[in-house]
Design a protein around this motif. Sequence first.
Motif, PDB file in Angstrom:
ATOM      1  N   VAL A 173       0.861  -1.182   0.000  1.00 24.69           N
ATOM      2  CA  VAL A 173       0.000   0.000   0.000  1.00 24.69           C
ATOM      3  C   VAL A 173       0.899   1.234   0.000  1.00 24.69           C
ATOM      4  O   VAL A 173       1.676   1.451   0.930  1.00 24.69           O
ATOM      5  CB  VAL A 173      -0.951   0.007   1.221  1.00 24.69           C
ATOM      6  CG1 VAL A 173      -1.774   1.294   1.250  1.00 24.69           C
ATOM      7  CG2 VAL A 173      -1.849  -1.224   1.203  1.00 24.69           C
ATOM      8  N   LEU A 174       0.807   2.022  -1.073  1.00 25.62           N
ATOM      9  CA  LEU A 174       1.599   3.238  -1.202  1.00 25.62           C
ATOM     10  C   LEU A 174       0.839   4.453  -0.693  1.00 25.62           C
ATOM     11  O   LEU A 174       1.408   5.313  -0.023  1.00 25.62           O
ATOM     12  CB  LEU A 174       2.015   3.438  -2.658  1.00 25.62           C
ATOM     13  CG  LEU A 174       2.842   2.289  -3.262  1.00 25.62           C
ATOM     14  CD1 LEU A 174       3.072   2.526  -4.747  1.00 25.62           C
ATOM     15  CD2 LEU A 174       4.152   2.117  -2.517  1.00 25.62           C
ATOM     16  N   LEU A 175      -0.433   4.561  -1.043  1.00 24.54           N
ATOM     17  CA  LEU A 175      -1.300   5.634  -0.555  1.00 24.54           C
ATOM     18  C   LEU A 175      -2.604   5.004  -0.080  1.00 24.54           C
ATOM     19  O   LEU A 175      -3.209   4.229  -0.811  1.00 24.54           O
ATOM     20  CB  LEU A 175      -1.611   6.647  -1.660  1.00 24.54           C
ATOM     21  CG  LEU A 175      -0.457   7.499  -2.157  1.00 24.54           C
ATOM     22  CD1 LEU A 175      -0.893   8.306  -3.381  1.00 24.54           C
ATOM     23  CD2 LEU A 175       0.046   8.424  -1.063  1.00 24.54           C
TER      24      LEU A 175
ATOM     25  N   THR B 252     -10.497   3.509  -6.982  1.00 26.15           N
ATOM     26  CA  THR B 252     -11.281   4.725  -6.792  1.00 26.15           C
ATOM     27  C   THR B 252     -12.742   4.367  -6.553  1.00 26.15           C
ATOM     28  O   THR B 252     -13.296   3.573  -7.308  1.00 26.15           O
ATOM     29  CB  THR B 252     -11.169   5.645  -8.029  1.00 26.15           C
ATOM     30  OG1 THR B 252     -11.509   4.912  -9.199  1.00 26.15           O
ATOM     31  CG2 THR B 252      -9.768   6.201  -8.176  1.00 26.15           C
ATOM     32  N   PRO B 253     -13.354   4.900  -5.513  1.00 22.79           N
ATOM     33  CA  PRO B 253     -12.716   5.694  -4.463  1.00 22.79           C
ATOM     34  C   PRO B 253     -11.781   4.837  -3.629  1.00 22.79           C
ATOM     35  O   PRO B 253     -11.729   3.617  -3.794  1.00 22.79           O
ATOM     36  CB  PRO B 253     -13.898   6.191  -3.636  1.00 22.79           C
ATOM     37  CG  PRO B 253     -14.946   5.152  -3.808  1.00 22.79           C
ATOM     38  CD  PRO B 253     -14.765   4.642  -5.215  1.00 22.79           C
ATOM     39  N   GLY B 254     -11.055   5.467  -2.711  1.00 22.94           N
ATOM     40  CA  GLY B 254     -10.135   4.747  -1.839  1.00 22.94           C
ATOM     41  C   GLY B 254     -10.878   3.876  -0.845  1.00 22.94           C
ATOM     42  O   GLY B 254     -12.080   4.017  -0.634  1.00 22.94           O
ATOM     43  N   GLY B 255     -10.136   2.965  -0.226  1.00 21.08           N
ATOM     44  CA  GLY B 255     -10.705   2.104   0.797  1.00 21.08           C
ATOM     45  C   GLY B 255     -10.268   0.661   0.686  1.00 21.08           C
ATOM     46  O   GLY B 255     -10.297  -0.080   1.660  1.00 21.08           O
ATOM     47  N   MET B 256      -9.842   0.237  -0.498  1.00 19.11           N
ATOM     48  CA  MET B 256      -9.391  -1.145  -0.658  1.00 19.11           C
ATOM     49  C   MET B 256      -8.225  -1.436   0.275  1.00 19.11           C
ATOM     50  O   MET B 256      -8.062  -2.556   0.747  1.00 19.11           O
ATOM     51  CB  MET B 256      -9.001  -1.405  -2.110  1.00 19.11           C
ATOM     52  CG  MET B 256      -8.439  -2.788  -2.360  1.00 19.11           C
ATOM     53  SD  MET B 256      -9.476  -4.138  -1.816  1.00 19.11           S
ATOM     54  CE  MET B 256     -10.646  -4.200  -3.147  1.00 19.11           C
ATOM     55  N   ASP B 257      -7.394  -0.438   0.567  1.00 18.13           N
ATOM     56  CA  ASP B 257      -6.242  -0.640   1.447  1.00 18.13           C
ATOM     57  C   ASP B 257      -6.668  -1.127   2.825  1.00 18.13           C
ATOM     58  O   ASP B 257      -6.030  -1.983   3.413  1.00 18.13           O
ATOM     59  CB  ASP B 257      -5.416   0.641   1.566  1.00 18.13           C
ATOM     60  CG  ASP B 257      -6.276   1.826   1.969  1.00 18.13           C
ATOM     61  OD1 ASP B 257      -6.341   2.144   3.165  1.00 18.13           O
ATOM     62  OD2 ASP B 257      -6.892   2.425   1.068  1.00 18.13           O
ATOM     63  N   GLY B 258      -7.777  -0.635   3.350  1.00 13.25           N
ATOM     64  CA  GLY B 258      -8.278  -1.088   4.653  1.00 13.25           C
ATOM     65  C   GLY B 258      -8.784  -2.512   4.598  1.00 13.25           C
ATOM     66  O   GLY B 258      -8.572  -3.296   5.527  1.00 13.25           O
TER      67      GLY B 258
ATOM     68  N   ALA C 296     -13.665   1.054  -8.400  1.00 11.34           N
ATOM     69  CA  ALA C 296     -13.092   0.700  -9.697  1.00 11.34           C
ATOM     70  C   ALA C 296     -11.605   0.429  -9.487  1.00 11.34           C
ATOM     71  O   ALA C 296     -11.007   0.895  -8.516  1.00 11.34           O
ATOM     72  CB  ALA C 296     -13.287   1.837 -10.686  1.00 11.34           C
ATOM     73  N   GLU C 297     -11.003  -0.325 -10.405  1.00 10.55           N
ATOM     74  CA  GLU C 297      -9.581  -0.643 -10.305  1.00 10.55           C
ATOM     75  C   GLU C 297      -8.906  -0.351 -11.638  1.00 10.55           C
ATOM     76  O   GLU C 297      -9.382  -0.785 -12.687  1.00 10.55           O
ATOM     77  CB  GLU C 297      -9.401  -2.113  -9.931  1.00 10.55           C
ATOM     78  CG  GLU C 297      -7.975  -2.537  -9.701  1.00 10.55           C
ATOM     79  CD  GLU C 297      -7.866  -3.953  -9.147  1.00 10.55           C
ATOM     80  OE1 GLU C 297      -6.748  -4.336  -8.776  1.00 10.55           O
ATOM     81  OE2 GLU C 297      -8.880  -4.685  -9.096  1.00 10.55           O
TER      82      GLU C 297
ATOM     83  N   ASN D 184     -10.312   9.641  -1.734  1.00  8.89           N
ATOM     84  CA  ASN D 184     -10.374   9.727  -3.191  1.00  8.89           C
ATOM     85  C   ASN D 184      -9.813   8.506  -3.900  1.00  8.89           C
ATOM     86  O   ASN D 184     -10.333   8.096  -4.937  1.00  8.89           O
ATOM     87  CB  ASN D 184      -9.633  10.971  -3.683  1.00  8.89           C
ATOM     88  CG  ASN D 184     -10.383  12.227  -3.322  1.00  8.89           C
ATOM     89  OD1 ASN D 184     -11.561  12.342  -3.600  1.00  8.89           O
ATOM     90  ND2 ASN D 184      -9.694  13.152  -2.674  1.00  8.89           N
ATOM     91  N   LEU D 185      -8.730   7.931  -3.381  1.00  5.42           N
ATOM     92  CA  LEU D 185      -8.121   6.774  -4.029  1.00  5.42           C
ATOM     93  C   LEU D 185      -7.236   6.026  -3.051  1.00  5.42           C
ATOM     94  O   LEU D 185      -6.850   6.555  -2.016  1.00  5.42           O
ATOM     95  CB  LEU D 185      -7.313   7.173  -5.267  1.00  5.42           C
ATOM     96  CG  LEU D 185      -6.074   8.049  -5.079  1.00  5.42           C
ATOM     97  CD1 LEU D 185      -4.820   7.218  -4.851  1.00  5.42           C
ATOM     98  CD2 LEU D 185      -5.888   8.916  -6.306  1.00  5.42           C
TER      99      LEU D 185
END
Length: 136
Positions: free
Chosen positions: A27-29, A113-119, A60-61, A37-38
Amino acid sequence: MSFGFKPVHIPPDGGISVFLVGDTYTVLLNAAETGGNLSMVEAIVPAKAGPPMHTHHQEAESFIVMDGELVINAENEEYEVSAGGVVYVPKGTSHKFRNRSDTKPAKMILLFTPGGMDGRTRARRRLWRARGRSRS
Protein backbone atom coordinates in the motif's frame (compact mmCIF):
# COMPACT_ATOMS: atom_id res chain seq x y z
CA MET A 1 -6.10 25.24 -1.10
CA SER A 2 -5.62 21.76 0.35
CA PHE A 3 -9.01 21.11 2.01
CA GLY A 4 -7.21 19.88 5.15
CA PHE A 5 -5.00 17.27 3.46
CA LYS A 6 -1.27 17.53 3.05
CA PRO A 7 0.96 16.24 0.24
CA VAL A 8 2.31 12.75 0.90
CA HIS A 9 5.71 11.38 -0.14
CA ILE A 10 6.39 7.65 -0.17
CA PRO A 11 10.05 6.68 -0.75
CA PRO A 12 10.87 3.78 -3.11
CA ASP A 13 11.14 1.33 -0.20
CA GLY A 14 8.11 2.73 1.66
CA GLY A 15 4.60 1.44 2.12
CA ILE A 16 3.07 -1.47 4.00
CA SER A 17 3.32 -4.90 2.34
CA VAL A 18 0.89 -7.79 2.60
CA PHE A 19 0.98 -11.21 0.96
CA LEU A 20 -2.24 -12.52 -0.59
CA VAL A 21 -2.73 -15.52 -2.88
CA GLY A 22 1.01 -15.60 -3.61
CA ASP A 23 1.31 -11.96 -4.67
CA THR A 24 2.95 -9.10 -2.73
CA TYR A 25 0.82 -5.96 -2.39
CA THR A 26 2.39 -2.79 -0.97
CA VAL A 27 0.00 0.00 0.00
CA LEU A 28 1.60 3.24 -1.20
CA LEU A 29 -1.30 5.63 -0.56
CA ASN A 30 -4.28 4.81 1.62
CA ALA A 31 -7.75 6.30 1.65
CA ALA A 32 -7.06 8.24 4.87
CA GLU A 33 -4.13 10.04 3.18
CA THR A 34 -6.17 10.97 0.08
CA GLY A 35 -9.43 12.02 1.69
CA GLY A 36 -11.03 8.82 0.44
CA ASN A 37 -10.37 9.73 -3.19
CA LEU A 38 -8.12 6.77 -4.03
CA SER A 39 -5.87 4.02 -2.78
CA MET A 40 -2.61 3.21 -4.58
CA VAL A 41 -1.03 -0.23 -4.33
CA GLU A 42 2.09 -1.74 -5.89
CA ALA A 43 1.63 -5.40 -6.86
CA ILE A 44 4.44 -7.87 -7.48
CA VAL A 45 3.06 -10.98 -9.20
CA PRO A 46 5.32 -14.07 -9.39
CA ALA A 47 5.77 -15.98 -12.65
CA LYS A 48 2.56 -17.68 -13.85
CA ALA A 49 0.68 -16.38 -10.78
CA GLY A 50 -2.26 -14.09 -10.08
CA PRO A 51 -5.53 -14.07 -8.16
CA PRO A 52 -8.70 -15.94 -9.14
CA MET A 53 -11.71 -14.18 -10.67
CA HIS A 54 -13.10 -11.64 -8.19
CA THR A 55 -15.27 -8.51 -8.06
CA HIS A 56 -14.85 -5.20 -6.21
CA HIS A 57 -18.31 -3.85 -5.45
CA GLN A 58 -17.23 -0.54 -3.93
CA GLU A 59 -14.40 0.68 -6.14
CA ALA A 60 -13.09 0.70 -9.70
CA GLU A 61 -9.58 -0.64 -10.30
CA SER A 62 -6.99 0.66 -12.75
CA PHE A 63 -3.99 -1.49 -13.64
CA ILE A 64 -0.77 0.24 -14.74
CA VAL A 65 1.80 -2.35 -15.77
CA MET A 66 5.32 -1.22 -14.87
CA ASP A 67 7.36 -4.33 -15.68
CA GLY A 68 6.60 -7.66 -17.32
CA GLU A 69 3.51 -8.87 -19.18
CA LEU A 70 0.13 -9.76 -17.76
CA VAL A 71 -3.12 -11.13 -19.07
CA ILE A 72 -6.04 -9.24 -17.54
CA ASN A 73 -9.53 -10.68 -17.92
CA ALA A 74 -12.50 -8.42 -17.27
CA GLU A 75 -15.99 -9.74 -17.91
CA ASN A 76 -15.72 -11.41 -21.34
CA GLU A 77 -12.64 -9.52 -22.53
CA GLU A 78 -8.98 -10.55 -22.35
CA TYR A 79 -6.18 -7.99 -22.53
CA GLU A 80 -2.49 -8.79 -23.02
CA VAL A 81 -0.74 -5.91 -21.29
CA SER A 82 2.97 -5.09 -21.29
CA ALA A 83 4.97 -2.39 -19.48
CA GLY A 84 3.35 1.00 -19.96
CA GLY A 85 -0.10 -0.45 -20.68
CA VAL A 86 -3.20 0.47 -18.67
CA VAL A 87 -6.52 -1.31 -18.09
CA TYR A 88 -9.51 0.21 -16.27
CA VAL A 89 -12.08 -2.10 -14.64
CA PRO A 90 -15.31 -0.45 -13.39
CA LYS A 91 -16.66 -1.40 -9.98
CA GLY A 92 -18.91 -4.43 -10.03
CA THR A 93 -16.94 -6.03 -12.90
CA SER A 94 -15.56 -9.55 -12.43
CA HIS A 95 -11.87 -9.70 -13.27
CA LYS A 96 -8.57 -11.50 -12.73
CA PHE A 97 -4.98 -11.17 -13.87
CA ARG A 98 -2.04 -13.51 -14.45
CA ASN A 99 1.65 -13.00 -15.07
CA ARG A 100 2.52 -14.45 -18.50
CA SER A 101 6.20 -15.08 -17.73
CA ASP A 102 7.55 -18.52 -16.87
CA THR A 103 10.47 -17.04 -14.90
CA LYS A 104 10.12 -13.33 -14.01
CA PRO A 105 7.79 -11.49 -11.64
CA ALA A 106 5.59 -8.71 -13.04
CA LYS A 107 5.11 -5.34 -11.34
CA MET A 108 2.13 -3.03 -11.58
CA ILE A 109 0.51 -0.11 -9.82
CA LEU A 110 -3.15 -0.51 -8.89
CA LEU A 111 -5.38 2.54 -8.40
CA PHE A 112 -8.64 1.99 -6.55
CA THR A 113 -11.28 4.73 -6.79
CA PRO A 114 -12.72 5.69 -4.46
CA GLY A 115 -10.13 4.75 -1.84
CA GLY A 116 -10.70 2.10 0.80
CA MET A 117 -9.39 -1.15 -0.66
CA ASP A 118 -6.24 -0.64 1.45
CA GLY A 119 -8.28 -1.09 4.65
CA ARG A 120 -9.93 -4.25 3.37
CA THR A 121 -6.52 -5.65 2.38
CA ARG A 122 -5.19 -5.16 5.92
CA ALA A 123 -8.34 -6.75 7.36
CA ARG A 124 -7.96 -9.71 4.99
CA ARG A 125 -4.31 -10.11 6.09
CA ARG A 126 -5.39 -10.23 9.76
CA LEU A 127 -8.03 -12.84 8.94
CA TRP A 128 -5.59 -15.02 6.97
CA ARG A 129 -2.96 -14.66 9.71
CA ALA A 130 -5.53 -15.80 12.29
CA ARG A 131 -6.23 -18.85 10.10
CA GLY A 132 -2.51 -19.58 9.74
CA ARG A 133 -2.39 -18.86 5.98
CA SER A 134 -0.38 -15.65 5.68
CA ARG A 135 3.40 -15.33 5.31
CA SER A 136 3.49 -11.86 6.86
